[in-house]
Design a protein around this motif. Structure first.
Motif, mmCIF file in Angstrom:
data_model
loop_
_atom_site.group_PDB
_atom_site.id
_atom_site.type_symbol
_atom_site.label_atom_id
_atom_site.label_comp_id
_atom_site.label_asym_id
_atom_site.label_seq_id
_atom_site.Cartn_x
_atom_site.Cartn_y
_atom_site.Cartn_z
ATOM 1 N N MET A 292 7.075 5.465 4.637
ATOM 2 C CA MET A 292 6.083 4.723 5.298
ATOM 3 C C MET A 292 6.546 4.102 6.641
ATOM 4 O O MET A 292 7.623 3.093 6.176
ATOM 5 N N PRO A 293 6.310 3.917 7.805
ATOM 6 C CA PRO A 293 6.779 3.191 8.867
ATOM 7 C C PRO A 293 6.509 1.569 8.586
ATOM 8 O O PRO A 293 5.462 1.216 7.921
ATOM 9 N N GLU A 294 7.434 0.801 8.926
ATOM 10 C CA GLU A 294 7.369 -0.644 8.689
ATOM 11 C C GLU A 294 6.105 -1.275 9.194
ATOM 12 O O GLU A 294 5.251 -2.084 8.565
ATOM 13 N N CYS A 295 5.419 -0.843 10.466
ATOM 14 C CA CYS A 295 4.171 -1.208 10.941
ATOM 15 C C CYS A 295 3.090 -0.980 10.151
ATOM 16 O O CYS A 295 2.208 -1.644 9.912
ATOM 17 N N GLU A 296 3.151 0.288 9.373
ATOM 18 C CA GLU A 296 2.014 0.678 8.620
ATOM 19 C C GLU A 296 2.132 -0.066 7.398
ATOM 20 O O GLU A 296 0.860 -0.227 6.593
ATOM 21 N N LEU A 297 3.240 -0.322 6.815
ATOM 22 C CA LEU A 297 3.377 -1.252 5.504
ATOM 23 C C LEU A 297 2.778 -2.620 5.911
ATOM 24 O O LEU A 297 2.060 -2.927 5.082
ATOM 25 N N SER A 298 3.021 -3.009 6.924
ATOM 26 C CA SER A 298 2.563 -4.660 7.189
ATOM 27 C C SER A 298 1.118 -4.336 7.193
ATOM 28 O O SER A 298 0.588 -5.423 6.927
ATOM 29 N N ALA A 299 0.409 -3.580 8.006
ATOM 30 C CA ALA A 299 -0.947 -3.274 8.328
ATOM 31 C C ALA A 299 -1.519 -3.048 6.858
ATOM 32 O O ALA A 299 -2.558 -3.833 6.459
ATOM 33 N N ALA A 300 -0.824 -2.445 5.860
ATOM 34 C CA ALA A 300 -1.549 -2.143 4.481
ATOM 35 C C ALA A 300 -1.668 -3.519 3.785
ATOM 36 O O ALA A 300 -2.564 -3.816 2.961
ATOM 37 N N VAL A 301 -0.468 -4.179 3.759
ATOM 38 C CA VAL A 301 -0.333 -5.373 3.040
ATOM 39 C C VAL A 301 -1.401 -6.419 3.739
ATOM 40 O O VAL A 301 -2.124 -7.178 3.119
ATOM 41 N N ALA A 302 -1.259 -6.407 5.037
ATOM 42 C CA ALA A 302 -2.522 -7.406 5.681
ATOM 43 C C ALA A 302 -3.875 -7.023 5.339
ATOM 44 O O ALA A 302 -4.694 -7.831 5.131
ATOM 45 N N GLY A 303 -4.176 -5.551 4.916
ATOM 46 C CA GLY A 303 -5.526 -5.368 4.494
ATOM 47 C C GLY A 303 -5.728 -5.416 3.000
ATOM 48 O O GLY A 303 -6.490 -4.823 2.560
ATOM 49 N N GLY A 304 -4.630 -6.028 2.235
ATOM 50 C CA GLY A 304 -5.031 -6.164 0.819
ATOM 51 C C GLY A 304 -4.288 -5.334 -0.056
ATOM 52 O O GLY A 304 -4.469 -5.324 -1.321
ATOM 53 N N ILE A 305 -3.442 -4.297 0.377
ATOM 54 C CA ILE A 305 -2.812 -3.393 -0.506
ATOM 55 C C ILE A 305 -1.679 -4.063 -1.133
ATOM 56 O O ILE A 305 -0.978 -4.620 -0.433
ATOM 57 N N ALA A 306 -1.550 -4.209 -2.364
ATOM 58 C CA ALA A 306 -0.513 -4.714 -2.970
ATOM 59 C C ALA A 306 0.655 -4.039 -3.591
ATOM 60 O O ALA A 306 1.480 -4.368 -3.969
ATOM 61 N N GLN A 307 0.616 -2.708 -3.826
ATOM 62 C CA GLN A 307 1.608 -1.849 -4.259
ATOM 63 C C GLN A 307 1.340 -0.441 -3.290
ATOM 64 O O GLN A 307 0.357 -0.160 -3.090
ATOM 65 N N ALA A 308 2.498 -0.033 -3.042
ATOM 66 C CA ALA A 308 2.843 1.358 -2.373
ATOM 67 C C ALA A 308 3.801 2.306 -3.182
ATOM 68 O O ALA A 308 4.732 1.556 -3.315
ATOM 69 N N ASP A 309 3.436 3.508 -2.916
ATOM 70 C CA ASP A 309 4.409 4.452 -3.743
ATOM 71 C C ASP A 309 5.383 5.287 -2.733
ATOM 72 O O ASP A 309 4.780 6.042 -1.989
ATOM 73 N N ALA A 310 6.501 4.591 -2.567
ATOM 74 C CA ALA A 310 7.527 5.407 -1.581
ATOM 75 C C ALA A 310 8.114 6.435 -2.368
ATOM 76 O O ALA A 310 9.323 7.091 -1.667
ATOM 77 N N GLY A 311 7.953 6.805 -3.801
ATOM 78 C CA GLY A 311 8.592 7.914 -4.337
ATOM 79 C C GLY A 311 8.668 9.306 -3.715
ATOM 80 O O GLY A 311 9.709 10.108 -3.908
ATOM 81 N N LYS B 87 15.198 -2.617 5.499
ATOM 82 C CA LYS B 87 14.320 -3.470 4.841
ATOM 83 C C LYS B 87 14.831 -3.819 3.522
ATOM 84 O O LYS B 87 14.389 -4.436 2.837
ATOM 85 N N ASP B 88 15.369 -2.626 2.867
ATOM 86 C CA ASP B 88 15.936 -2.712 1.598
ATOM 87 C C ASP B 88 17.224 -2.491 1.545
ATOM 88 O O ASP B 88 17.981 -2.394 0.363
ATOM 89 N N ALA B 89 17.858 -3.189 2.513
ATOM 90 C CA ALA B 89 19.296 -2.863 2.479
ATOM 91 C C ALA B 89 20.028 -3.879 1.160
ATOM 92 O O ALA B 89 21.124 -3.344 0.989
ATOM 93 N N GLY B 90 19.407 -4.708 0.952
ATOM 94 C CA GLY B 90 19.988 -5.608 -0.051
ATOM 95 C C GLY B 90 19.944 -5.091 -1.542
ATOM 96 O O GLY B 90 20.362 -5.694 -2.479
ATOM 97 N N ALA B 91 18.970 -3.797 -1.462
ATOM 98 C CA ALA B 91 18.945 -3.454 -2.941
ATOM 99 C C ALA B 91 19.812 -2.661 -3.477
ATOM 100 O O ALA B 91 19.706 -2.089 -4.676
ATOM 101 N N GLY B 92 21.089 -2.494 -2.902
ATOM 102 C CA GLY B 92 22.198 -1.540 -3.304
ATOM 103 C C GLY B 92 21.941 -0.273 -2.924
ATOM 104 O O GLY B 92 23.010 0.475 -3.700
ATOM 105 N N VAL B 93 21.290 0.448 -2.106
ATOM 106 C CA VAL B 93 21.054 1.737 -1.745
ATOM 107 C C VAL B 93 22.023 1.811 -0.720
ATOM 108 O O VAL B 93 21.745 1.418 0.467
ATOM 109 N N THR B 94 23.219 2.374 -0.731
ATOM 110 C CA THR B 94 24.140 2.774 0.288
ATOM 111 C C THR B 94 24.502 4.084 0.190
ATOM 112 O O THR B 94 24.552 4.819 -0.808
#
Length: 71
Positions: free
Chosen positions: A1-20, A62-69
């Motif tokens: 999901m693009p960062e702008c869409e994720l930000s819009a979803a959070v602003a709209g009240g979405i608390a969880q998104a499945d990136a799986g 956005k998740d660079a610190g999560a250890g995925v390289t």
């Protein structure tokens, strides 16, 4: 999901998104592309490398610190 869409979803009240799903398709497509481009590739370690790199690109900075390289 693009960062702008994720930000819009959070602003709209979405608390969880499945990136799986995106993270599942990224390595599968990359491995398929690698094997198509290199049909002689008998070394099974090279295909998964393309998959890991695709996941790292899908996760992005956005998740660079999560250890995925990429390996």
């Amino acid at each position: 999901m693009p960062e702008c869409e994720l930000s819009a979803a959070v602003a709209g009240g979405i608390a969880q998104a499945d990136a799986g799903t995106a993270l599942h398709h990224a390595p599968t497509g990359a491995i398929r592309e690698h094997l198509t481009a290199h049909p002689e590739a008998a070394d099974a370690r090279r295909g998964p490398r393309a998959g890991r790199e695709a996941v790292a690109r899908a996760v992005g900075p956005k998740d660079a610190g999560a250890g995925v390289t990429p390996a």
